[in-house]
Design an enzyme around this catalytic site. Structure first.
Site, PDB file in Angstrom:
ATOM      1  N   GLU A 106     -24.970  76.504 -44.825  1.00  0.00           N
ATOM      2  CA  GLU A 106     -25.851  75.518 -45.388  1.00  0.00           C
ATOM      3  C   GLU A 106     -26.690  75.976 -46.422  1.00  0.00           C
ATOM      4  O   GLU A 106     -27.791  75.322 -46.198  1.00  0.00           O
ATOM      5  CB  GLU A 106     -25.991  74.559 -44.577  1.00  0.00           C
ATOM      6  N   CYS A 141     -25.408  62.950 -42.463  1.00  0.00           N
ATOM      7  CA  CYS A 141     -26.587  62.737 -42.561  1.00  0.00           C
ATOM      8  C   CYS A 141     -26.509  62.629 -44.271  1.00  0.00           C
ATOM      9  O   CYS A 141     -27.710  62.203 -44.888  1.00  0.00           O
ATOM     10  CB  CYS A 141     -27.037  64.433 -42.946  1.00  0.00           C
TER      11      CYS A 141
HETATM   12  O1  FUB Z   1     -29.721  69.512 -40.074  1.00  0.00           O
HETATM   13  C1  FUB Z   1     -29.823  68.264 -39.895  1.00  0.00           C
HETATM   14  C2  FUB Z   1     -28.861  67.756 -41.160  1.00  0.00           C
HETATM   15  O2  FUB Z   1     -27.608  67.847 -40.685  1.00  0.00           O
HETATM   16  C3  FUB Z   1     -29.589  69.409 -42.453  1.00  0.00           C
HETATM   17  O3  FUB Z   1     -30.022  68.779 -42.854  1.00  0.00           O
HETATM   18  C4  FUB Z   1     -27.999  69.030 -43.170  1.00  0.00           C
HETATM   19  O4  FUB Z   1     -27.871  69.948 -43.816  1.00  0.00           O
HETATM   20  C5  FUB Z   1     -27.063  68.782 -41.819  1.00  0.00           C
HETATM   21  O5  FUB Z   1     -26.799  69.700 -41.207  1.00  0.00           O
HETATM   22 ZN    ZN Z   2     -26.279  65.887 -45.656  1.00  0.00          ZN
END
Ligand code: FUB
Ligand code: ZN
Length: 633
Positions: free
Chosen positions: A318, A402
């Site tokens: 990510e 999220c």
């Molecule tokens: O780790 C919390 C959230 O979940 C992050 O901001 C997103 O990228 C996902 O990994």
């Molecule tokens: Zn997200």
């Protein structure tokens, strides 16, 4: 009556009205569909239930380390919605969630269910992975929004108890002195709390957390040694022990923040951190912090930004990829990352007074953010790829949820992004029908906008005051607009262009009308040669909207299509889809029998239809591409 603000910043939500043909239906969909759908998911998925602290080892649905953040973002989105109008059911649901949060909070202010019932005794021992401060940040944002929207103080009081605990634990002599979060978020939230309460120690705490990053001895290495385990994400990041530097970059902890120049690591973490840094630079006047924000911004927009405003090209982590690495089918561009970019951009605009930040804000908002939700508000993208092999579709929910409530809170708080007030007057950042109200020289001023943006570039603004009033009205001249016309009171008006804004600095008679016309001819966009993923391809943009070709409109797979490089782009209003389409002549290449051939594939002429990228995948699965091949002729 309040006076002109001392510096640039958003107007209070209550002083802004959004009444817009593009945005109002989306915001109503958030209220009537997305928020109830998300509430249902939070109730059935365990997030609400977990707050009762009834989970015991062996039970199903072990409370996750960041479940509070899902609840918090949902409350925040609901709060902005409640600020716009009475909704007793939503109000009651929010109050119920707040009561659950109150029940889950410890007497000392601590709040994280996972570390209360799953791993008691381990709180704040895994700051790198465990997300306690990330959740606290989202709760704080929710508390501030809920108080501003409803005047109720229960959630604000709760988050102050939590912030006070963090201040004690992370302050001098505290158990986590020198510590900070592996997932930034609390930094920008503490600045909001400082602004809401006037309590300087929240600002100081935010600054301390930001400044603790990237130091040696390394806090996260020391806490790992104290703990004796690799932490919550250890099983996922098996290569972490052998790549410590890479994983420091992953959490933007590889250098003190003032020395950072390259956007690296996890994209959402990065932009949340940079947003907090920009807030702090604005509050403290810290030139080194501002300079770091500007360098990091330049790095993102010049080498790591998708045309859609997406960021974070590497799906495996990510994360940002290397410069110019912007793969399409297998790219990433998380919805939350585009949202974080919007949040950072707004703060950079306030910090610098330059419109170039709102240009990127607009790009991300109308493309990579809106694409994050289906038209009916109940299905969501996590990654937002710029091409699809036909397998990609939105989901109702995610284990890591999220993005859905993040989408809801951003769309519900559009008021914060449309205007900035400044000591000289008002800047219009987004062209959205509605109005902004502010005080000037003892008079109440309302600037109203009427526009069909983003489909039409005509924006009519009216300045309403009881008596003539002097102030500067700044109108952002979008970076995509090659020209413009401007009239004031029906007469052509030459306004100087300063930092990307047309500046109309004058004494305004009541009822003066300003009309800005921006040409909306569709254009081709080409990427820098260094972007190997889209070599030889072209994209289509009209105003702020980036287009894509979908299989459903083109009677066959999109990879077979090639655009005639010389053909005119035709804007076509499409009432069925509720958008302006862009059509262009091109060819469809016929499949060939072998993998390779010395002959070019046969091609037949066709009209290629493109639709706004944000709207794709609302009509079933199929291939899609933003970057289209060009035909040989
Ligand atoms: O780790 C919390 C959230 O979940 C992050 O901001 C997103 O990228 C996902 O990994
Ligand atoms: Zn997200």
């Amino acid at each position: 009556m309040s006076e002109a603000p001392a510096r640039r910043g958003p107007l209070p939500i209550a002083d802004v009205v959004v009444d817009d043909a593009f945005w109002s239906p989306r915001r109503e969909t958030v209220r009537t569909r997305a928020l109830p759908h998300q509430e249902h998911q939070l109730r059935t998925g365990g997030q609400f239930e977990a707050l009762k602290l009834a989970w015991r080892p062996g039970d199903e649905r072990e409370p996750h380390i960041f479940w509070e953040s899902d609840v918090a973002k949902w409350i925040e989105a609901a709060s902005y919605t409640l600020a716009r109008g009475h909704d007793p059911d939503l109000d009651a649901s929010v109050d119920e969630a707040i009561a659950l949060l109150e029940g889950a909070q410890g007497p000392d202010g601590y709040l994280n269910v996972h570390f209360t019932v799953v791993r008691p005794g381990e709180r704040f021992t895994d700051l790198r992975d465990a997300h306690e401060l990330y959740c606290a940040g989202h709760l704080i944002e929710a508390g501030v929004a809920h108080h501003a929207a409803t005047g109720k103080t229960r959630l604000l009081d709760l988050v102050r108890r939590l912030a006070d605990l963090v201040d004690r634990e992370f302050g001098p002599g505290g158990s986590c002195e020198g510590g900070y979060d592996g997932h930034p978020e609390i930094e920008l939230a503490l600045v909001k709390l400082y602004r809401a309460t006037g309590e300087r120690r929240y600002l100081d705490l935010s600054l301390r957390l930001v400044d603790s990053r990237g130091r040696d001895p390394h806090y996260f290495a020391a806490e790992r040694d104290r703990r004796g385990t690799e932490g919550f994400f250890g099983p996922h990041f098996l290569d972490r022990p052998t790549r410590p530097e890479w994983y420091r970059e992953y959490v933007q902890d590889h250098a003190p923040v003032r020395e950072q120049s390259e956007a690296v690591g996890h994209a959402v973490r990065a932009v949340y951190l940079y947003a907090g840094m920009a807030d702090l630079a604005l509050e403290t006047g810290d030139a080194a912090l501002r300079a770091a924000c500007e360098r990091l911004w330049d790095d993102v927009v010049s080498t790591k930004l998708y045309l859609t405003g997406g960021i974070g090209a590497d799906p495996s982590r990510e994360a940002f990829g290397p410069a110019y690495h912007l793969p399409v089918t297998d790219g990433y561009a998380e919805t939350c990352a585009a949202i974080g970019l919007v949040m950072w951009a707004r703060r950079m605009g306030a910090l610098t007074g330059e419109a170039k930040y709102a240009d990127v804000l607009e790009r991300a908002l109308y493309n990579g953010v809106v694409s994050g939700a289906s038209a009916d508000g109940t299905r969501y993208f996590y990654p937002n790829p710029l091409a699809s092999d036909g397998t990609v579709e939105r989901s109702e929910w995610f284990d890591c949820a999220c993005c859905p409530p993040n989408y809801a809170r951003l769309v519900a708080s559009l008021e914060e992004y449309a205007y900035t007030a400044d000591p000289d007057g008002l800047a219009v950042e987004l062209y959205v029908s509605g109005s902004a109200r502010f005080d000037r020289d003892g008079a109440s001023v309302r600037v109203s906008q009427s526009t069909e943006y983003p489909w039409d570039g005509r924006v009519a603004l009216t300045v309403d005051t009881e008596t003539p009033v002097a102030f500067a009205l700044r109108l952002r001249l979008p970076d995509w607009a090659p020209s413009h016309t401007l009239t004031v009171g029906g007469e052509p008006f030459e306004a100087p262009l300063e930092s990307g804004y047309l500046v109309l600095d004058r004494t305004w008679a009541p009822g003066t009308e300003v009309v800005l016309d921006l040409p909306m001819a569709p254009t081709r966009v080409h990427a820098a040669p260094a972007v190997a993923a889209v070599h030889g391809r072209t994209a289509i943009q009209r105003g702020p909207i980036v287009y894509c070709a979908e299989e459903i409109d083109n009677a066959g797979p999109v990879p077979d299509l090639a655009v005639d490089p010389h053909a005119a782009l035709r804007a076509v209003p499409d009432p069925d889809l509720g958008v302006v389409r862009v059509d262009v002549d091109g060819v469809r290449e016929r499949p060939i029998d072998s993998l390779y051939s010395t002959e070019r594939p046969a091609a037949e002429p066709t009209v290629i239809r493109t639709v706004p990228y944000y709207s794709w995948a609302n009509r079933g699965k199929g291939t899609m591409a933003v970057w289209l091949r060009e035909s040989a002729r």
